[in-house]
Scaffold this motif. Sequence first.
Motif, PDB file in Angstrom:
ATOM      1  N   VAL A 158      32.013  75.386 -98.337  1.00 49.92           N
ATOM      2  CA  VAL A 158      32.260  75.002 -96.944  1.00 49.92           C
ATOM      3  C   VAL A 158      33.514  75.659 -96.393  1.00 49.92           C
ATOM      4  O   VAL A 158      33.603  75.942 -95.186  1.00 49.92           O
ATOM      5  CB  VAL A 158      32.347  73.469 -96.792  1.00 49.92           C
ATOM      6  N   ARG A 159      34.497  75.910 -97.235  1.00 51.78           N
ATOM      7  CA  ARG A 159      35.728  76.522 -96.750  1.00 51.78           C
ATOM      8  C   ARG A 159      35.495  77.975 -96.351  1.00 51.78           C
ATOM      9  O   ARG A 159      36.074  78.467 -95.375  1.00 51.78           O
ATOM     10  CB  ARG A 159      36.822  76.443 -97.815  1.00 51.78           C
ATOM     11  N   ALA A 160      34.682  78.685 -97.124  1.00 49.95           N
ATOM     12  CA  ALA A 160      34.398  80.083 -96.793  1.00 49.95           C
ATOM     13  C   ALA A 160      33.198  80.209 -95.867  1.00 49.95           C
ATOM     14  O   ALA A 160      33.050  81.210 -95.170  1.00 49.95           O
ATOM     15  CB  ALA A 160      34.140  80.871 -98.074  1.00 49.95           C
ATOM     16  N   GLY A 161      32.350  79.171 -95.864  1.00 51.15           N
ATOM     17  CA  GLY A 161      31.125  79.240 -95.082  1.00 51.15           C
ATOM     18  C   GLY A 161      31.183  78.418 -93.821  1.00 51.15           C
ATOM     19  O   GLY A 161      32.101  78.557 -93.008  1.00 51.15           O
ATOM     20  N   SER A 162      30.240  77.515 -93.679  1.00 44.85           N
ATOM     21  CA  SER A 162      30.017  76.857 -92.397  1.00 44.85           C
ATOM     22  C   SER A 162      30.698  75.512 -92.240  1.00 44.85           C
ATOM     23  O   SER A 162      30.427  74.789 -91.273  1.00 44.85           O
ATOM     24  CB  SER A 162      28.512  76.683 -92.179  1.00 44.85           C
ATOM     25  N   GLY A 163      31.575  75.124 -93.183  1.00 43.58           N
ATOM     26  CA  GLY A 163      32.288  73.864 -93.061  1.00 43.58           C
ATOM     27  C   GLY A 163      31.458  72.682 -93.523  1.00 43.58           C
ATOM     28  O   GLY A 163      30.262  72.786 -93.765  1.00 43.58           O
ATOM     29  N   HIS A 164      32.120  71.517 -93.659  1.00 43.65           N
ATOM     30  CA  HIS A 164      31.393  70.290 -93.988  1.00 43.65           C
ATOM     31  C   HIS A 164      30.422  69.937 -92.870  1.00 43.65           C
ATOM     32  O   HIS A 164      29.335  69.399 -93.112  1.00 43.65           O
ATOM     33  CB  HIS A 164      32.371  69.134 -94.196  1.00 43.65           C
ATOM     34  N   ILE A 165      30.846  70.201 -91.630  1.00 46.02           N
ATOM     35  CA  ILE A 165      30.013  69.989 -90.450  1.00 46.02           C
ATOM     36  C   ILE A 165      30.125  71.245 -89.591  1.00 46.02           C
ATOM     37  O   ILE A 165      31.221  71.792 -89.432  1.00 46.02           O
ATOM     38  CB  ILE A 165      30.471  68.757 -89.650  1.00 46.02           C
ATOM     39  N   ALA A 166      29.020  71.732 -89.073  1.00 44.95           N
ATOM     40  CA  ALA A 166      29.038  72.939 -88.246  1.00 44.95           C
ATOM     41  C   ALA A 166      28.397  72.641 -86.903  1.00 44.95           C
ATOM     42  O   ALA A 166      27.443  71.863 -86.810  1.00 44.95           O
ATOM     43  CB  ALA A 166      28.298  74.076 -88.943  1.00 44.95           C
ATOM     44  N   LEU A 167      28.938  73.266 -85.868  1.00 42.62           N
ATOM     45  CA  LEU A 167      28.390  73.124 -84.521  1.00 42.62           C
ATOM     46  C   LEU A 167      27.751  74.445 -84.104  1.00 42.62           C
ATOM     47  O   LEU A 167      28.380  75.511 -84.213  1.00 42.62           O
ATOM     48  CB  LEU A 167      29.483  72.734 -83.524  1.00 42.62           C
ATOM     49  N   TYR A 168      26.489  74.372 -83.654  1.00 44.61           N
ATOM     50  CA  TYR A 168      25.736  75.541 -83.228  1.00 44.61           C
ATOM     51  C   TYR A 168      25.030  75.242 -81.915  1.00 44.61           C
ATOM     52  O   TYR A 168      24.791  74.079 -81.565  1.00 44.61           O
ATOM     53  CB  TYR A 168      24.669  75.917 -84.262  1.00 44.61           C
ATOM     54  N   ARG A 169      24.646  76.313 -81.256  1.00 48.67           N
ATOM     55  CA  ARG A 169      23.799  76.172 -80.083  1.00 48.67           C
ATOM     56  C   ARG A 169      22.348  76.375 -80.501  1.00 48.67           C
ATOM     57  O   ARG A 169      22.008  77.367 -81.153  1.00 48.67           O
ATOM     58  CB  ARG A 169      24.187  77.200 -79.018  1.00 48.67           C
TER      59      ARG A 169
END
Length: 410
Positions: A51-62
């Motif tokens: 998650v630290r290198a990638g998309s996080g524990h929670i990710a916001l997208y459209r």
Amino acid sequence: MDLLSLAWKNLWRNRRRTLITLSALGLSLFLLQTFHNLSFGVYAQMVDSGVRAGSGHIALYRGDYAQSRDEQLSFAEAGLSAALAREPGVRAALPRVYLPGLAQSSRESRGILLMGIDPAAEAEVNPFWKNLPEEERIADPEGREALVGSRLLKELKLDIGNKFVVTVQHRDGELTSELLRVRGVLRTGLKEIDGSMVMVGRQRAAAMAGIPGEIHELAVILERAGDQSPLLPKLAALAEKYPQVRAVPWEVAMPNLSDAIRLDYAGQKFIFAVILLIVTIGVVNTLLMTVMERIREFGVLLAIGATPGRLRLMIWHEALLLGLLAMVLGTLLGAAATWYLVEQGLDLRTLLPAGLEFGGVVFDPVLRAAWDLPWMARMGLYVVGLCLLASIYPAIKAARIPPAEAMRHR
């Protein structure tokens, strides 16, 4: 109490067999608890690194950007990252831009993924930055300095300080090119990233794509992974005023890692089931042998007035005591092994000096366990339950022995 006392004495009438069965039960529970806690800790390491290198524990997208990776699905950041970062339990909110493109040096060209980042925010949490010397880190989010993957750097035949051209598609459909300079080298241990990643400041990447002030992903890093469930709806509510923007957990944003962990855990559960099956067969054998050796004794007890139900209870008490002893022994051994693996870890650096890769994530080759006390207690109770379950057939057999026939048994 009389039944417990009698069951205890009966259990140790054949001391060797009881010790062997108790050892098998205790060691099985020890293995179950130790390997589960090790896996529990390693999975936590994987998720933390991912998650630290990638998309996080929670990710916001459209929209469905998490699945489609369509660069058209960007959204205005407009202070959202700062608002999320102020929420209790949130360590960092990392705005990012992702653009497929082409990198060209004077000698070679390669397809790349151009990643626009906030350098100051990434430096605090991104594990890819921890081995970067200070002089190789980019600082200006609008500058033309770039971090380049180590394999890509070799393929383009570049060195630190060299210039190269990156071409991406502008939002209006035209191709746009920028001259960038290599500031530092990314060495992640992942072939895909080392062979294709170029990092620049977020504003520079957004300007190249014609989406100033917009991002593709907002990765939220939490202080504690356990806060993900309560914080997810809260962060989703904050994002509601942004059209089509939704918050998703890391399992959705990083399906490769999530699927790899689920598959590994499914294999682990199968092995655990086999171990428990073997243990159950062993307990049935022990209790059945105990019954067969005491047929004459049971006949005498029935002849002087003992009921079949009382014989069944006596066998069940023996199984209960055996299960409780195994639970205590196995849990003590499992706790000792887990404590060692939490404090010291399992060091695989001599075997894997470059680190471990799993599910698209590189993590520390020193594997550390983590305490999962509810699971340890549950497994201990499962062993007691298995002993009671395994005693049903021997208990029924003991209760059905005809007294006259049993007293003639030799």
